[in-house]
Motif scaffolding. Sequence first.
Motif: not given
Length: 258
Positions: A70-76
């Motif tokens: 992801m270019a802008r990571p976020l937690p899953g």
Amino acid sequence: MVVFILIDGLRPDAIAPADCPNLKRLIARGAATMRATSVMPSMTLPCHTSIFHSVPPQRHGISSNVWSPMARPLPGLFDLAKAAGKRSAFAYNWEELRDLGRPGSLDLALFRSTAYQADGDDIIAAEAARALPGGGYDFAFVYLGTVDTAGHYYGWMSEGYIAQIAAADRALGVVEAALPADTVYVLQSDHGGHERTHGTAAPEDMTIPWLVAGPGIRAGHTIAAPVSLLDTAPTIARLLGIAPHPEWEGRCVEEIFV
């Protein structure tokens, strides 16, 4: 324990003609909708990334079955569960799903490359039934991939496709039989299909079954509110007693609870 089972490529209108008593029993004793929606493109890896991260492909950036960071990571969901001290397990038979959680988020990972063989779900279900009981897991994700394979080979709604749903249902029964009676089940598909393909915005591709069954869940309830696969992670987070990430775009389906 919360167990999330995904039957890849399962169309809701294929359930009635299929020999799938375990699935039909879960629907009867839980809260379900046969009108939940997928995301575009309605393909396996974009859909699963959206399921676990509760954002559409336009946000996570995966638009095919080839993974990219992801270019802008976020937690899953796996990542938040780990941060909350929960133990998670993942059993699957399509290797491209390996990046649904960040490294270190899982306490158990079971992979067998069996999604392209008729008995492939039986094999992964047997592995899950052996490993999950007694492991102290709070959350488990069991992925069954052969129904999608049958759709591509025989065509969606064909005899071969309907027969493979029965095989996946037998695998579901194996997992259920191994787990405690107080297990909460979340079950859905990622997308449907038409002819021998999917990935479009057609209703046959975009409409999926979605259900929750177990203690604290309304029994025999048809969910009235719209449900998207973006709502799965927030709903499972609620079942696990953890807060959803503020950037998740789905919502908990509150209607399912007693």
